[in-house]
Design a protein around this motif. Structure first.
Motif, PDB file in Angstrom:
ATOM      1  N   VAL A 144       0.854  -1.184   0.000  1.00  0.00           N
ATOM      2  CA  VAL A 144       0.000   0.000   0.000  1.00  0.00           C
ATOM      3  C   VAL A 144       0.887   1.229   0.000  1.00  0.00           C
ATOM      4  CG1 VAL A 144      -1.738   1.324   1.270  1.00  0.00           C
ATOM      5  CG2 VAL A 144      -1.878  -1.175   1.195  1.00  0.00           C
ATOM      6  N   LEU A 145       0.625   2.156  -0.927  1.00  0.00           N
ATOM      7  CA  LEU A 145       1.416   3.369  -1.053  1.00  0.00           C
ATOM      8  C   LEU A 145       0.507   4.581  -0.845  1.00  0.00           C
ATOM      9  CD1 LEU A 145       4.099   4.774  -1.785  1.00  0.00           C
ATOM     10  CD2 LEU A 145       3.432   4.589  -4.192  1.00  0.00           C
ATOM     11  N   ILE A 146       0.841   5.409   0.141  1.00  0.00           N
ATOM     12  CA  ILE A 146       0.019   6.561   0.498  1.00  0.00           C
ATOM     13  C   ILE A 146       0.826   7.843   0.329  1.00  0.00           C
ATOM     14  CG2 ILE A 146      -1.370   7.653   2.301  1.00  0.00           C
ATOM     15  CD1 ILE A 146      -1.660   4.923   3.623  1.00  0.00           C
ATOM     16  N   PRO A 147       0.545   8.661  -0.686  1.00  0.00           N
ATOM     17  CA  PRO A 147       1.165   9.990  -0.760  1.00  0.00           C
ATOM     18  C   PRO A 147       0.412  10.947   0.165  1.00  0.00           C
ATOM     19  CG  PRO A 147      -0.274   9.653  -2.642  1.00  0.00           C
ATOM     20  CD  PRO A 147      -0.340   8.384  -1.827  1.00  0.00           C
ATOM     21  N   SER A 148       1.141  11.848   0.808  1.00  0.00           N
ATOM     22  CA  SER A 148       0.478  12.737   1.779  1.00  0.00           C
ATOM     23  C   SER A 148       1.085  14.124   1.730  1.00  0.00           C
ATOM     24  CB  SER A 148       0.621  12.165   3.195  1.00  0.00           C
ATOM     25  OG  SER A 148       0.022  13.023   4.149  1.00  0.00           O
ATOM     26  N   TYR A 149       0.210  15.119   1.807  1.00  0.00           N
ATOM     27  CA  TYR A 149       0.654  16.502   1.897  1.00  0.00           C
ATOM     28  C   TYR A 149      -0.260  17.274   2.837  1.00  0.00           C
ATOM     29  CZ  TYR A 149       1.545  21.385   0.729  1.00  0.00           C
ATOM     30  OH  TYR A 149       1.815  22.727   0.818  1.00  0.00           O
ATOM     31  N   ASN A 150       0.273  17.680   3.970  1.00  0.00           N
ATOM     32  CA  ASN A 150      -0.443  18.526   4.945  1.00  0.00           C
ATOM     33  C   ASN A 150      -1.861  18.022   5.216  1.00  0.00           C
ATOM     34  OD1 ASN A 150       1.773  20.155   5.254  1.00  0.00           O
ATOM     35  ND2 ASN A 150       0.959  21.904   4.139  1.00  0.00           N
ATOM     36  N   SER A 157       5.370  18.068   3.415  1.00  0.00           N
ATOM     37  CA  SER A 157       4.411  18.605   4.382  1.00  0.00           C
ATOM     38  C   SER A 157       5.098  19.529   5.385  1.00  0.00           C
ATOM     39  CB  SER A 157       3.717  17.468   5.133  1.00  0.00           C
ATOM     40  OG  SER A 157       2.887  16.715   4.275  1.00  0.00           O
ATOM     41  N   THR A 158       4.367  20.549   5.786  1.00  0.00           N
ATOM     42  CA  THR A 158       4.891  21.512   6.765  1.00  0.00           C
ATOM     43  C   THR A 158       4.103  21.473   8.067  1.00  0.00           C
ATOM     44  OG1 THR A 158       3.471  23.241   5.803  1.00  0.00           O
ATOM     45  CG2 THR A 158       5.724  23.068   4.969  1.00  0.00           C
ATOM     46  N   ASP A 159       3.247  20.452   8.230  1.00  0.00           N
ATOM     47  CA  ASP A 159       2.392  20.375   9.415  1.00  0.00           C
ATOM     48  C   ASP A 159       2.953  19.459  10.504  1.00  0.00           C
ATOM     49  OD1 ASP A 159       2.053  17.952   8.185  1.00  0.00           O
ATOM     50  OD2 ASP A 159      -0.128  18.097   7.959  1.00  0.00           O
ATOM     51  N   GLY A 160       4.177  18.968  10.321  1.00  0.00           N
ATOM     52  CA  GLY A 160       4.805  18.126  11.330  1.00  0.00           C
ATOM     53  C   GLY A 160       4.392  16.666  11.290  1.00  0.00           C
ATOM     54  N   ASN A 163       7.261  20.151  -1.618  1.00  0.00           N
ATOM     55  CA  ASN A 163       6.052  19.640  -2.261  1.00  0.00           C
ATOM     56  C   ASN A 163       6.251  19.557  -3.767  1.00  0.00           C
ATOM     57  OD1 ASN A 163       3.080  20.749  -3.488  1.00  0.00           O
ATOM     58  ND2 ASN A 163       3.068  18.944  -2.197  1.00  0.00           N
ATOM     59  N   GLN A 164       6.049  18.365  -4.324  1.00  0.00           N
ATOM     60  CA  GLN A 164       6.235  18.148  -5.755  1.00  0.00           C
ATOM     61  C   GLN A 164       4.953  17.730  -6.461  1.00  0.00           C
ATOM     62  OE1 GLN A 164       9.693  15.562  -6.512  1.00  0.00           O
ATOM     63  NE2 GLN A 164      10.404  16.013  -4.437  1.00  0.00           N
ATOM     64  N   GLY A 165       3.921  17.352  -5.717  1.00  0.00           N
ATOM     65  CA  GLY A 165       2.674  16.908  -6.318  1.00  0.00           C
ATOM     66  C   GLY A 165       2.439  15.427  -6.104  1.00  0.00           C
ATOM     67  N   LYS A 166       1.164  15.029  -6.164  1.00  0.00           N
ATOM     68  CA  LYS A 166       0.798  13.640  -5.889  1.00  0.00           C
ATOM     69  C   LYS A 166       1.521  12.661  -6.798  1.00  0.00           C
ATOM     70  CE  LYS A 166      -3.118  10.443  -5.758  1.00  0.00           C
ATOM     71  NZ  LYS A 166      -4.588  10.276  -5.857  1.00  0.00           N
ATOM     72  N   GLY A 167       1.524  12.943  -8.101  1.00  0.00           N
ATOM     73  CA  GLY A 167       2.162  12.027  -9.033  1.00  0.00           C
ATOM     74  C   GLY A 167       3.641  11.858  -8.759  1.00  0.00           C
ATOM     75  N   ALA A 168       4.309  12.953  -8.430  1.00  0.00           N
ATOM     76  CA  ALA A 168       5.739  12.881  -8.123  1.00  0.00           C
ATOM     77  C   ALA A 168       5.982  12.058  -6.870  1.00  0.00           C
ATOM     78  CB  ALA A 168       6.306  14.290  -7.965  1.00  0.00           C
ATOM     79  N   ALA A 169       5.116  12.217  -5.864  1.00  0.00           N
ATOM     80  CA  ALA A 169       5.258  11.432  -4.640  1.00  0.00           C
ATOM     81  C   ALA A 169       5.037   9.947  -4.919  1.00  0.00           C
ATOM     82  CB  ALA A 169       4.277  11.937  -3.588  1.00  0.00           C
ATOM     83  N   VAL A 170       4.034   9.635  -5.733  1.00  0.00           N
ATOM     84  CA  VAL A 170       3.784   8.242  -6.091  1.00  0.00           C
ATOM     85  C   VAL A 170       4.964   7.668  -6.858  1.00  0.00           C
ATOM     86  CG1 VAL A 170       2.356   6.715  -7.515  1.00  0.00           C
ATOM     87  CG2 VAL A 170       1.269   8.424  -6.052  1.00  0.00           C
ATOM     88  N   LEU A 171       5.516   8.429  -7.787  1.00  0.00           N
ATOM     89  CA  LEU A 171       6.662   7.953  -8.563  1.00  0.00           C
ATOM     90  C   LEU A 171       7.854   7.658  -7.665  1.00  0.00           C
ATOM     91  CD1 LEU A 171       7.927   7.282 -11.281  1.00  0.00           C
ATOM     92  CD2 LEU A 171       8.469   9.713 -11.567  1.00  0.00           C
ATOM     93  N   HIS A 172       8.069   8.499  -6.663  1.00  0.00           N
ATOM     94  CA  HIS A 172       9.143   8.244  -5.698  1.00  0.00           C
ATOM     95  C   HIS A 172       8.924   6.886  -5.024  1.00  0.00           C
ATOM     96  CE1 HIS A 172      12.302   9.519  -2.809  1.00  0.00           C
ATOM     97  NE2 HIS A 172      11.634   8.730  -1.987  1.00  0.00           N
ATOM     98  N   GLY A 173       7.690   6.627  -4.590  1.00  0.00           N
ATOM     99  CA  GLY A 173       7.386   5.353  -3.965  1.00  0.00           C
ATOM    100  C   GLY A 173       7.484   4.180  -4.921  1.00  0.00           C
TER     101      GLY A 173
END
Length: 258
Positions: free
Chosen positions: A10-16, A42-45, A68-78
């Motif tokens: 399971v891969l979960i991208p998250s931003y704030n 994320s900047t919310d700790g 922050n790079q965007g959802k797709g970029a985060a998914v690609l990293h994963g």
């Protein structure tokens, strides 16, 4: 806790996402192992706190991206980390509590039964869904049906789905798009063009209120402009691909096979 899968994660991208992230991750972990989270600048700790959770849970891994790079970029990293670790499929789900964690095993089993496919959530909306967004996605779905020559994509925007890792990395590596809100739709179109058959499973979607901890980064004008530009690009490419798609459909070749 569930057994550790050697092929599917399971891969979960998250931003704030705030506190909702932790209940989402806990719900996913109750259903599957491993669960990976990519915290997209994320900047919310929440990233640091999630890392502390991972220290006590071998089934949870966390990456913190510096900006922050965007959802797709985060998914690609994963995806790249998953491929390096030997995983073949990832189930993506949002961190904001909209997606049904209890359906993770069913989606994974569908993928294990037919690993050559992509398993897509087909959203079932309740009264919490904004009417404007429900109607708006019908337009995007219409374009997607045309761009894939009606290959059977039930919904182009619902991000609760299982992807083949190698195929998705291949289509993302060949062009600079699919890095933000355009990711979910362009991913299924390009995978269908690649011959990956969609398998659809109904899944509820819940739009949480602010009082319930709901967080939305959707911006109506900005994101719809991005989707319009995406469909414009895809339609130009669809015209070039049309003869090959017609041939595949006539012969019952992927993604048009039973």
């Amino acid at each position: 806790m569930p057994d550790v899968s050697p092929t599917h994660l399971v891969l979960i991208p998250s931003y704030n996402t705030g506190e909702r992230l932790f209940s989402t991750v806990s719900a996913a972990r109750a259903q599957w192992s491993p669960v990976w989270v990519v915290v997209d600048g994320s900047t919310d700790g929440t990233g640091e706190r999630l890392q502390q959770m991972a220290e006590a849970d071998p089934g949870l891994r966390v990456w913190l991206l510096p900006a922050n790079q965007g959802k797709g970029a985060a998914v690609l990293h994963g995806l790249r980390a998953a491929q390096e670790a030997g995983y073949t499929h990832v189930l993506t789900m949002d961190s904001d509590g909209q997606h049904p964690a209890d359906l993770i095993p069913a989606f994974m089993q569908a993928s294990l039964a037919r690993p050559e496919t992509m398993v897509l959530g087909r959203p079932i909306f309740d009264s919490s869904a904004p009417l404007l967004r429900v109607r708006g996605r019908k337009l995007s779905n219409g374009w997607t049906h045309l761009e894939t020559l009606f290959a059977g994509i039930g919904d182009s925007l619902y991000g609760f789905r299982v992807y083949p890792v190698a195929g998705l990395i291949a289509v993302m590596s060949r062009q600079p798009w699919m890095r933000r809100f355009d990711f979910d739709t362009e991913a299924v179109v390009r995978l269908a063009w690649r011959g990956v058959k969609p398998v659809n499973i109904d899944a509820p979607v819940k739009y949480l209120t602010a009082e319930e901890g709901g967080v939305s980064h959707f911006r109506y004008v900005r994101d719809n402009v991005l989707l319009s530009w995406m469909h414009t690009r895809l339609m130009f490419e669809f015209v070039l691909r049309l003869p090959a798609l017609l041939w595949r459909r006539f012969r019952g070749l992927p993604p048009f096979q039973p």
